[in-house]
Motif scaffolding. Sequence first.
Motif, short mmCIF file in Angstrom:
data_model
loop_
_atom_site.label_atom_id
_atom_site.label_comp_id
_atom_site.label_asym_id
_atom_site.label_seq_id
_atom_site.Cartn_x
_atom_site.Cartn_y
_atom_site.Cartn_z
N GLY A 150 0.81 -1.21 0.00
CA GLY A 150 0.00 0.00 0.00
C GLY A 150 0.84 1.25 0.00
N SER A 151 2.06 1.17 -0.56
CA SER A 151 2.93 2.33 -0.63
C SER A 151 2.26 3.43 -1.44
N GLY A 152 2.47 4.67 -1.00
CA GLY A 152 1.85 5.81 -1.66
C GLY A 152 0.88 6.54 -0.75
N GLY A 159 -3.20 -1.30 1.68
CA GLY A 159 -2.31 -2.46 1.69
C GLY A 159 -2.08 -2.93 3.10
N ILE A 160 -1.11 -3.83 3.27
CA ILE A 160 -0.89 -4.42 4.59
C ILE A 160 0.33 -3.83 5.29
N PHE A 162 -4.21 -9.97 -1.37
CA PHE A 162 -4.77 -9.67 -2.69
C PHE A 162 -4.23 -8.36 -3.23
N ILE A 163 -3.91 -8.36 -4.52
CA ILE A 163 -3.54 -7.14 -5.22
C ILE A 163 -4.44 -7.00 -6.42
N PRO A 164 -4.64 -5.77 -6.91
CA PRO A 164 -5.49 -5.59 -8.10
C PRO A 164 -4.95 -6.40 -9.29
#
Length: 363
Positions: free
Chosen positions: A42-44, A51-52, A354-356
């Motif tokens: 989940g950087s950003g 994110g985790i 999970f990622i997009p």
Amino acid sequence: MTQTAIPFLFMRGGTSRGPYLNRADLPEDRDALAEVLTAMVGSGHPLNIDGIGGGAAVTTKVAMLSPSQDDQTDVDYFFAQVSVEDRQVDFRPTCGNILVGVGPAAIEMGLVPATGDLTEVRIRAVNTGARVTAQVRTEAGRVRYDGDVQIDGVPGTAAPVGLMFMDVTGGTTGAMFPTGNRIDVIDGIEVTCIDVAMPMVIARARDFGLTGQESAADLDANRAFYERMEPIRQEAGRLMGMGDVSQSVTPKFGLVAPPVNGGHVLTRYFMPKNCHPSLAVTGSQCLSACLLCPGTVAAGILAPPNHTPVQLRLEHPMGLLDVSMDIETDGENFAVRAAGLTRTARLLARGDVFIPGSVWSRS
């Protein structure tokens, strides 16, 4: 929106935590891998809200494991430092705290079988080439996490994980002192550029007008210090043969001062945009080598040792960290044979992250 599921273990290793992944479950291409890890963490966003990650450098780290390509080790450990906010992934350094969890994770993943009450896992740190032997407590074929070992920076107690680090000198730059000097002067500040387990630039706290006793929060609020420190770190990286390090977390920066709480040296370790809340395992070895070697910026803090291994206690913002240094020294000659530490790890969760699907699809 379709999503891609990636199996993971979520573990605390030492005073860091993050996902532990099987390298076979990830893209081979390094750019694609960086995109996957950025999305996963989940950087950003300062809280890594999508994110985790945990919104701090010690909680946006990733371990990737695979069967070792080296016949002297069991597991290859590939590390990535994902930034909190600027969507950068640095594959150059390693992380000793996350490494604490590699032995347990390798057993959990079935890469190494548990054997009796103590399972030895031989690890190769892919990023630096260092070899590490981890001793993991096991019982009835499973990792045992409960125990009575407490480490500063982590609440409660857990089972010990013993680590013995070998081949730690010059893993990134090829030499313990890559500039050829034990002290360099950069922007009027004396520093020691040293590569033991982690390439570092080490200075005396007093030379920055500090005592070394400042808390991590106080140091992070002292932006004038960072504005002075960062150009020195970048120039040191160039002198160490590491090129432009402005977008890299290495070399790390460290401060030393005389001890005040029963240790052998007072330390502060920077990651480098923030002060570490405690102390990195790899950084502790580098700081210890600087402390023990004659002619560095840490000279005079500790009396020269007359035996080996040397048992050291490093003071950090949350307490103490013990390091055992096996060294060779004869006057001006100095070498590190191995370094040992005892830390703890704990499995926090397992399942799929999970990622997009737009970021990466297995197909």
